[in-house]
Write a protein that holds these residues in place. Structure first.
Motif, short mmCIF file in Angstrom:
data_model
loop_
_atom_site.label_atom_id
_atom_site.label_comp_id
_atom_site.label_asym_id
_atom_site.label_seq_id
_atom_site.Cartn_x
_atom_site.Cartn_y
_atom_site.Cartn_z
N ILE A 253 52.32 7.82 40.40
CA ILE A 253 52.37 9.23 40.00
C ILE A 253 52.29 10.14 41.23
O ILE A 253 53.04 11.11 41.36
CB ILE A 253 51.21 9.53 39.00
CG1 ILE A 253 51.54 8.94 37.62
CG2 ILE A 253 50.93 11.03 38.90
CD1 ILE A 253 50.38 8.91 36.65
N ILE A 257 55.83 11.77 41.55
CA ILE A 257 55.76 13.03 40.79
C ILE A 257 55.12 14.15 41.59
O ILE A 257 55.69 15.23 41.73
CB ILE A 257 55.03 12.79 39.44
CG1 ILE A 257 55.90 11.89 38.57
CG2 ILE A 257 54.71 14.11 38.75
CD1 ILE A 257 55.32 11.49 37.26
N ILE A 280 52.71 13.76 30.91
CA ILE A 280 53.40 12.58 31.44
C ILE A 280 53.54 11.53 30.34
O ILE A 280 52.60 11.31 29.58
CB ILE A 280 52.55 11.93 32.57
CG1 ILE A 280 52.30 12.92 33.69
CG2 ILE A 280 53.17 10.64 33.09
CD1 ILE A 280 53.47 13.11 34.60
N VAL A 289 57.86 12.85 33.68
CA VAL A 289 57.32 14.16 33.30
C VAL A 289 57.96 14.62 31.99
O VAL A 289 59.18 14.61 31.84
CB VAL A 289 57.61 15.21 34.40
CG1 VAL A 289 57.16 16.59 33.97
CG2 VAL A 289 56.93 14.80 35.70
#
Ligand code: AMP
Ligand code: GLY
Length: 439
Positions: A253, A257, A280, A289
């Protein structure tokens, strides 16, 4: 220090409660607040928190108040004043205010903006398209086979997302939003996404424009009824941490992200200071996302702030001063669970003014804090004044204990029509049990 907190929900009660513990705060105002917020006392001064009868969207009224009272720092709770530009307005008058400015708040205020940003910066999300006319939206639906999420571009009180299982439903949703204008201007443009399967988690990251500090994970429960049945709501309960997100997933993540988001903002001149809250989906292909929010989650805030050890004022100031890289977030090791008690009929129509019993008794329980959302004081009594009424928050050494404590507190609270989910945290407990039985 004199603070103003904008908003009136459970999130804002949790923010006020935490800010009131700061050794640096003497006075707190909250606009417009609720009955629970007005019952808080600032630890350092002993001053009660004062409610200001100005709505969260009246950004000019809020500015006037902050200038008149010489407020040192304003903390914004909800999305709508952010989207209206409250941060820019205050800053232009030299006031310190915490939250993303109008440009940065677009991550929540426009799903088309977010989608285009993710695509420019390679951030994993659902296969999606953005549309300005119903015909091309329908053509895209047909190309996807019907199972999808249809989303109004703008803010729609949390109701702008329609999950569809076939073409008929999806075409109906497009008509509802674009032709019948169910969400007004917010539905002038649409985002349509492939339907993602997986477990959903909430992320929060504190940002100062350069650094993003990730919180532990939490999980919300969006549907109104047990086992994720019924209509979508603002959130019926949450817990943190989630026992099923591995260290490896957290690293993924961060890498896929958060880091591209931070560098994307820097490259595009987006100065994001506040909380970024991406929803998420943990899919088989990795975390993706679903959407961005530009503020704290509700009820995620209630579980986070009953675990956060830092002084929240220090963190808020570090965001504003761009010094977050020097801060270390410190979390109590306990698990927190928040169960929302809602008015009869919520998320549809409901009545207000129902007296609430049991709050004094629950106030004496250990490891429990009841955050108010839709409540007000009327003739010395606390009565219901919204759809989500209370967030009963409890903590314990594990998820099972925290949950038992929350539900045991709920047994003592009563108002006419009260309804709540009985399974907050069940998904986490089931995954834990599965894990333990494999070991
Ligand atoms: P949003 O307001 O975008 O968070 O959407 C509300 C809820 O709809 C989310 O919390 C998800 O549970 C669900 N949702 C949104 N987008 C998708 C998607 N692409 N696939 C599956 N579920 C979704
Ligand atoms: N927890 C849902 C939201 O704050 O939007």
């Amino acid at each position: 220090m004199k603070l103003l907190v904008i908003g009136s929900g459970g999130r804002e009660h949790a923010l006020v409660w935490k800010l009131a513990q700061s050794s640096r705060v003497e006075e707190i105002f909250c606009a417009p607040g609720n009955a629970g917020i007005s019952g808080e006392v600032v630890a350092r001064s002993g001053n009660p928190v004062v409610l200001v009868p100005t709505s969260a969207d009246d950004i000019h009224g809020l500015l006037e108040f902050a200038l008149r009272e010489r407020v040192d720092l304003t903390v914004v709770g909800p999305d709508s004043p952010l989207a209206l530009g409250v941060v820019d307005l205050f800053q232009n008058r030299g006031l310190r205010i915490w939250g993303p400015n109008q440009k940065a708040a677009q991550f929540e205020a426009s799903k088309v903006f977010s989608l285009e940003f993710m695509s420019r910066h390679g951030i994993p999300t659902a296969r999606s398209g953005a549309f300005e006319d119903p015909d091309s939206a329908v053509a895209f639906i047909l190309s996807m086979g019907g199972r999808c999420a249809v989303k109004a571009d703008g803010l729609a009180l949390g109701k702008g997302v329609v999950l569809c299982s076939n073409e008929r439903e999806a075409v109906g949703a497009i008509k509802e939003i674009m032709v019948k204008k169910a969400f007004g201007e917010a539905g002038r443009r649409l985002v349509i996404q492939e339907f993602l399967e997986g477990v959903e988690v909430s992320l929060h990251a504190l940002c100062d424009g350069r650094t993003a500090l990730l919180f532990p994970t939490s999980q919300d429960h969006k549907q109104a009824f047990d086992r994720d049945k019924g209509p979508n709501t603002g959130g019926m309960g949450a817990y943190s941490p989630t026992p099923f997100v591995s260290e490896e997933e957290i690293r993924s993540i961060q890498r896929t992200i958060l880091e591209p988001w931070v560098s994307g903002c820097a490259a595009e001149g987006i100065d994001y200071r506040g909380i970024l809250y991406p929803g998420i989906m943990l899919t088989k292909e990795g975390p993706k996302v679903l959407e961005y929010n530009a503020r704290f989650g509700d009820p995620e805030t209630q579980v986070y702030l009953t675990r956060l050890d830092n002084d929240l004022v220090d963190l808020v100031e570090a965001c504003l001063d761009g010094t977050l890289s020097d801060s270390v977030l410190s979390w109590a090791p306990h698990v927190s669970v928040c169960v929302v008690l809602a008015s009869g009929g919520y998320p549809g129509a409901y009545s207000k003014g129902k007296p609430i019993d049991g709050l004094t008794e629950v106030g004496k329980m250990d490891n429990v804090k009841v955050f108010h959302a839709g409540t007000r004081s009327e003739d010395g009594r606390v009565v219901t004044h919204g759809g989500r009424v209370l967030g009963v928050t409890a903590w314990g050494s594990d998820l099972g204990k925290a949950r038992d404590q929350a539900y045991s507190a709920i047994q003592r609270i009563q108002f006419d029509g009260m309804h709540y989910r009985r399974d907050i945290g069940s998904k986490g407990l089931n995954i834990l049990r599965e894990k333990q039985s494999k070991e």
